[in-house]
Design a protein around this motif. Structure first.
Motif, PDB file in Angstrom:
ATOM      1  N   LYS A   1       1.856   4.027  -3.125  1.00 56.71           N
ATOM      2  CA  LYS A   1       1.585   5.473  -2.758  1.00 56.71           C
ATOM      3  C   LYS A   1       2.855   6.224  -3.043  1.00 56.71           C
ATOM      4  O   LYS A   1       2.802   7.370  -3.314  1.00 56.71           O
ATOM      5  CB  LYS A   1       1.196   5.666  -1.094  1.00 56.71           C
TER       6      LYS A   1
ATOM      7  N   GLN B   1       3.262  14.397   2.862  1.00 55.88           N
ATOM      8  CA  GLN B   1       3.135  13.184   3.844  1.00 55.88           C
ATOM      9  C   GLN B   1       3.568  11.880   3.247  1.00 55.88           C
ATOM     10  O   GLN B   1       4.044  11.185   4.153  1.00 55.88           O
ATOM     11  CB  GLN B   1       1.586  13.207   4.300  1.00 55.88           C
TER      12      GLN B   1
ATOM     13  N   VAL C   1      -1.498  12.577  12.865  1.00 58.70           N
ATOM     14  CA  VAL C   1      -1.037  12.158  11.473  1.00 58.70           C
ATOM     15  C   VAL C   1       0.446  12.111  11.279  1.00 58.70           C
ATOM     16  O   VAL C   1       0.981  11.323  10.433  1.00 58.70           O
ATOM     17  CB  VAL C   1      -1.898  12.388  10.305  1.00 58.70           C
TER      18      VAL C   1
ATOM     19  N   ASN D   1     -11.468   5.686   3.185  1.00 60.67           N
ATOM     20  CA  ASN D   1     -10.809   4.619   2.274  1.00 60.67           C
ATOM     21  C   ASN D   1     -10.752   3.268   3.161  1.00 60.67           C
ATOM     22  O   ASN D   1     -10.118   2.311   2.856  1.00 60.67           O
ATOM     23  CB  ASN D   1      -9.416   4.927   2.061  1.00 60.67           C
TER      24      ASN D   1
ATOM     25  N   MET E   1      -4.285   3.318   8.622  1.00 58.83           N
ATOM     26  CA  MET E   1      -2.904   3.813   8.823  1.00 58.83           C
ATOM     27  C   MET E   1      -2.661   4.478  10.137  1.00 58.83           C
ATOM     28  O   MET E   1      -1.494   4.657  10.409  1.00 58.83           O
ATOM     29  CB  MET E   1      -2.683   4.490   7.649  1.00 58.83           C
TER      30      MET E   1
ATOM     31  N   ASN F   1      -9.839   1.367  -2.472  1.00 60.97           N
ATOM     32  CA  ASN F   1     -10.346   2.122  -1.438  1.00 60.97           C
ATOM     33  C   ASN F   1     -12.036   2.115  -1.436  1.00 60.97           C
ATOM     34  O   ASN F   1     -12.598   1.771  -0.531  1.00 60.97           O
ATOM     35  CB  ASN F   1      -9.816   3.638  -1.467  1.00 60.97           C
TER      36      ASN F   1
ATOM     37  N   LYS G   1     -12.493  16.680   8.265  1.00 59.86           N
ATOM     38  CA  LYS G   1     -11.317  17.031   7.395  1.00 59.86           C
ATOM     39  C   LYS G   1     -11.137  16.843   5.976  1.00 59.86           C
ATOM     40  O   LYS G   1     -10.545  17.696   5.422  1.00 59.86           O
ATOM     41  CB  LYS G   1      -9.883  16.484   8.177  1.00 59.86           C
TER      42      LYS G   1
ATOM     43  N   SER H   1       0.690  -1.268  -0.230  1.00 61.26           N
ATOM     44  CA  SER H   1       0.007  -0.006   0.015  1.00 61.26           C
ATOM     45  C   SER H   1       1.098   1.179  -0.042  1.00 61.26           C
ATOM     46  O   SER H   1       0.551   1.990  -0.967  1.00 61.26           O
ATOM     47  CB  SER H   1      -0.721  -0.136   1.356  1.00 61.26           C
TER      48      SER H   1
ATOM     49  N   ILE I   1       1.642   8.823  10.867  1.00 67.79           N
ATOM     50  CA  ILE I   1       1.677   7.990   9.523  1.00 67.79           C
ATOM     51  C   ILE I   1       2.852   8.303   8.517  1.00 67.79           C
ATOM     52  O   ILE I   1       3.262   7.641   7.914  1.00 67.79           O
ATOM     53  CB  ILE I   1       0.248   8.481   8.759  1.00 67.79           C
ATOM     54  N   ALA I   2       3.243   9.765   8.870  1.00 72.66           N
ATOM     55  CA  ALA I   2       4.237  10.064   7.944  1.00 72.66           C
ATOM     56  C   ALA I   2       5.635   9.293   8.730  1.00 72.66           C
ATOM     57  O   ALA I   2       6.418   9.052   7.859  1.00 72.66           O
ATOM     58  CB  ALA I   2       4.751  11.706   8.131  1.00 72.66           C
TER      59      ALA I   2
ATOM     60  N   ASN J   1      -6.172   2.126   1.325  1.00 75.22           N
ATOM     61  CA  ASN J   1      -5.060   2.792   1.366  1.00 75.22           C
ATOM     62  C   ASN J   1      -5.197   4.147   1.791  1.00 75.22           C
ATOM     63  O   ASN J   1      -6.194   4.725   1.276  1.00 75.22           O
ATOM     64  CB  ASN J   1      -4.324   2.930  -0.264  1.00 75.22           C
ATOM     65  N   CYS J   2      -4.019   4.865   2.318  1.00 79.97           N
ATOM     66  CA  CYS J   2      -4.360   6.364   2.789  1.00 79.97           C
ATOM     67  C   CYS J   2      -4.259   7.313   1.555  1.00 79.97           C
ATOM     68  O   CYS J   2      -3.280   7.153   0.785  1.00 79.97           O
ATOM     69  CB  CYS J   2      -3.358   6.588   3.917  1.00 79.97           C
ATOM     70  N   THR J   3      -5.008   8.306   1.726  1.00 78.43           N
ATOM     71  CA  THR J   3      -4.934   9.351   0.609  1.00 78.43           C
ATOM     72  C   THR J   3      -4.853  10.757   1.441  1.00 78.43           C
ATOM     73  O   THR J   3      -4.924  11.776   0.740  1.00 78.43           O
ATOM     74  CB  THR J   3      -6.328   9.527  -0.266  1.00 78.43           C
ATOM     75  N   ASN J   4      -4.459  10.411   2.804  1.00 74.33           N
ATOM     76  CA  ASN J   4      -4.328  11.873   3.314  1.00 74.33           C
ATOM     77  C   ASN J   4      -5.317  12.844   3.544  1.00 74.33           C
ATOM     78  O   ASN J   4      -5.039  14.017   3.327  1.00 74.33           O
ATOM     79  CB  ASN J   4      -2.914  12.444   2.920  1.00 74.33           C
ATOM     80  N   HIS J   5      -6.414  12.048   3.841  1.00 71.58           N
ATOM     81  CA  HIS J   5      -7.748  12.820   4.191  1.00 71.58           C
ATOM     82  C   HIS J   5      -7.496  13.402   5.444  1.00 71.58           C
ATOM     83  O   HIS J   5      -8.154  14.554   5.816  1.00 71.58           O
ATOM     84  CB  HIS J   5      -8.951  12.223   4.093  1.00 71.58           C
ATOM     85  N   PHE J   6      -6.845  12.724   6.579  1.00 70.80           N
ATOM     86  CA  PHE J   6      -6.696  13.107   7.816  1.00 70.80           C
ATOM     87  C   PHE J   6      -7.864  12.982   8.710  1.00 70.80           C
ATOM     88  O   PHE J   6      -8.110  13.508   9.755  1.00 70.80           O
ATOM     89  CB  PHE J   6      -5.939  14.457   8.018  1.00 70.80           C
ATOM     90  N   GLU J   7      -8.946  12.507   8.053  1.00 67.20           N
ATOM     91  CA  GLU J   7     -10.244  12.205   8.943  1.00 67.20           C
ATOM     92  C   GLU J   7     -10.264  11.465  10.313  1.00 67.20           C
ATOM     93  O   GLU J   7     -10.540  11.782  11.159  1.00 67.20           O
ATOM     94  CB  GLU J   7     -11.237  11.646   7.894  1.00 67.20           C
TER      95      GLU J   7
ATOM     96  N   CYS K   1     -12.502   6.677   8.094  1.00 63.53           N
ATOM     97  CA  CYS K   1     -11.541   6.862   7.024  1.00 63.53           C
ATOM     98  C   CYS K   1     -12.519   6.727   5.880  1.00 63.53           C
ATOM     99  O   CYS K   1     -13.149   5.547   5.541  1.00 63.53           O
ATOM    100  CB  CYS K   1     -10.537   6.023   6.861  1.00 63.53           C
TER     101      CYS K   1
END
Ligand code: HEM
Ligand code: SF4
Ligand code: FES
Lengths: 221, 255
Positions: A11, A179, B239, B180, B184, A81, A96, A7, B242-243, B222-228, B178
């Motif tokens: 990315k 990120q 987060v 997704n 993460m 997803n 967010k 994953s 996650i980084a 998979n993470c798409t960096n929404h940060f929800e 999330c």
């Protein structure tokens, strides 16, 4: 190879390819900006680019590879997803998520169709309205070609719309790739988000000004 | 003002997800929660409703809970679209009815994610999070006599950082929030906690890869960096972890 299957690996490929696409956009904006100085500058810039000969093709092949990687994994990740999320809640509230982060696949696919159209128009020069001529010093007249196309309302509208789409895609994409590559932390993240918005706004205004100024007849020479 | 609120109690309309079993179709049912005071916790409010249901001979609403003091991570409900009800750093069990008004309508749903199948009503199977931990959320150590105190020095900074990551209670709200269905934040917290400490550094590379594999096998997205996830987390996990996970992945790839 975990880059292709995991994953985070996928990315990372998206982030790296997205980064090169961004770099291309920065260079493209810088090149296009010669149009604001005058037709002579734009035509000279285009002529210099073409003089690079084989390098142009190496560069184009590289950008195409980046685009294909980005699209391939963009589609795969998005489909996975969707599969991982069985459906919406009866009440949907988001704290967010933004319009821009939620629509990455759609703005991405719109950008892809714009890229195809844009290449057919000004790179392969096969769209019906295209004007092919030489300028006073015998160079190919890029300026006249661009101006004559962007005077047409539908074409100007397509370009302006595409730049709004690009704005939405990079607004999320810039902070996202930082990120993904692990270059972020709690202190930097909000700064990246702000930088992403500002840079995207520069793209929007910089590229968007060209069709607007041409269509309104302000940019004539 | 209604008669109820004069006596200091509230009546609320609950719209609750009811589902008999994992592969059964579910649907929303409407209930009235009567005689609720501002001092009831959200779970106590549901206890009251369940008492009424039992008296009427109906099946009570099944929901997960254990400590009821915000530390075990068992309670798990999406309330009006937000996991744990959306109060900052608060689990459902610590959410109190003073946050609601007499006459409010409240939607209550289970966590939704492919990796978390519904077992019954509001209870989901979060075993997938355990599988991710089993894949690498540990350090291997020889047992024997207790090590000498301070034989492994850890800076205050690293200790604080690891403690912040260790605050995760494994509730799964991050996954539920999330878009997704990704895990993460949960995985990032564990990877970061252990990678920050000398005892965890040894296995850092294997850990990040096997935890990522387990995540995928369990069906997380998979993470798409929404940060929800960060916004939903009752423990305020950031987060930045996650980084860090992404960084640990790249380190494992390159070195
Ligand atoms: C001008 C072209 C484009 C640029 C500059 C660009 C830029 C970016 C950047 C920087 C990211 C963030 C990468 C990350 O965090 O991993 C991204 C993500 C993404 N892009 Fe593009 N992209 C472009 C075209 C496309 C196209 C043609 C598609 C079509 C499929 C697409 C689909 C996506 C998707 C689905 C994401 C993932 C969303 C996320 O993880 O945040 N992009 N893009
Ligand atoms: S990161 Fe937060 S939301 Fe996710 S499992 Fe841990 S405590 Fe729950
Ligand atoms: S029941 Fe333990 S955290 Fe809510």
């Amino acid at each position: 190879m975990s880059l292709l299957t995991s994953s985070v690996g996928r990315k990372v490929l998206m982030a790296v390819s997205g980064f090169f696409l961004l770099m291309f956009i920065v260079a493209h904006l810088a090149g296009n900006s010669t149009i604001f100085i005058g037709s002579d500058w734009l035509n000279a810039y285009a002529e210099h680019l073409h003089e690079l000969g084989p390098f142009v093709w190496v560069f184009r092949a590289f950008m195409l590879a980046m685009l294909l990687i980005h699209i391939l994994f963009g589609v795969i990740l998005t489909l996975e997803n969707w599969g991982a999320n069985p459906g919406k809640y009866a009440v949907t509230k988001r704290l967010k998520v933004t319009f821009s982060s939620r629509t990455m696949i759609w703005t991405g696919l719109l950008l892809l169709s714009f890229i195809v159209y844009h290449l057919l128009q000004f790179t392969f020069r096969v769209t019906p309205e295209i004007v092919l001529a030489a300028d006073e010093v015998g160079r190919f007249d890029v300026f006249t070609m661009v101006v004559s196309s962007l005077r047409i309302v539908a074409i100007a509208a397509i370009y302006i719309f595409a730049m709004v789409v690009l704005f939405l895609h990079t607004r999320h994409g810039i902070q996202s790739f930082l990120q993904t590559l692990g270059l972020s932390n709690d202190n930097l993240q909000p700064k990246y988000a702000l930088a992403g918005k500002l840079i995207s706004a520069v793209f929007l205004v910089g590229f968007g000004a060209i069709p607007v100024l041409i269509f309104t007849g302000i940019l004539v020479k | 003002m209604s008669a109820n609120s004069e006596h200091g109690t509230m009546t609320l309309k609950l719209i609750v997800w009811r589902q008999k079993g994992p592969n059964e179709p579910g649907r929303f049912e409407t209930y009235l929660a009567k005689g609720i005071t501002e001092h009831h916790s959200f779970l106590e409010m549901l206890d009251v409703v369940n008492q009424d249901l039992i008296k009427e001979g109906k099946e009570p609403i099944v929901f997960d809970h254990d400590c009821r003091e915000g530390i075990c991570g068992t309670c798990s409900q999406v309330i009006n679209g937000l996991p744990h009800g959306g109060q900052v750093r608060t689990t459902v069990c610590q959410l109190h009815m003073r946050k609601f008004k007499d006459g409010d309508t409240i939607y209550i749903e289970p966590w939704k994610a492919k990796a978390f199948p519904v077992l019954k009503d509001l209870m989901v199977d979060r075993g997938a999070l355990d599988k991710v931990i089993q894949a690498g959320g540990y350090t291997s150590a020889r047992t024997g006599a207790a090590p000498d105190g301070n034989s492994i020095l850890i800076s205050k900074e690293s200790a604080d950082y690891a403690m912040d990551a260790a605050e995760c209670i494994g509730c799964g709200a991050c996954v539920a929030a999330c878009p997704n269905g990704a895990a993460m934040l949960f995985t990032g917290a564990k990877v970061s906690q252990l990678a920050a400490l000398p005892q965890g550094k040894v296995e850092a590379a294997e850990r990040v890869n096997s935890m990522l594999n387990a995540m995928k096998e369990c069906g997380f997205g998979n993470c798409t960096n929404h940060f929800e996830c960060q916004a939903a987390c009752p423990k305020g996990i950031d987060v930045k972890f996650i980084a860090r996970l992404n960084r640990e992945y790249l380190k494992a790839l390159v070195f």
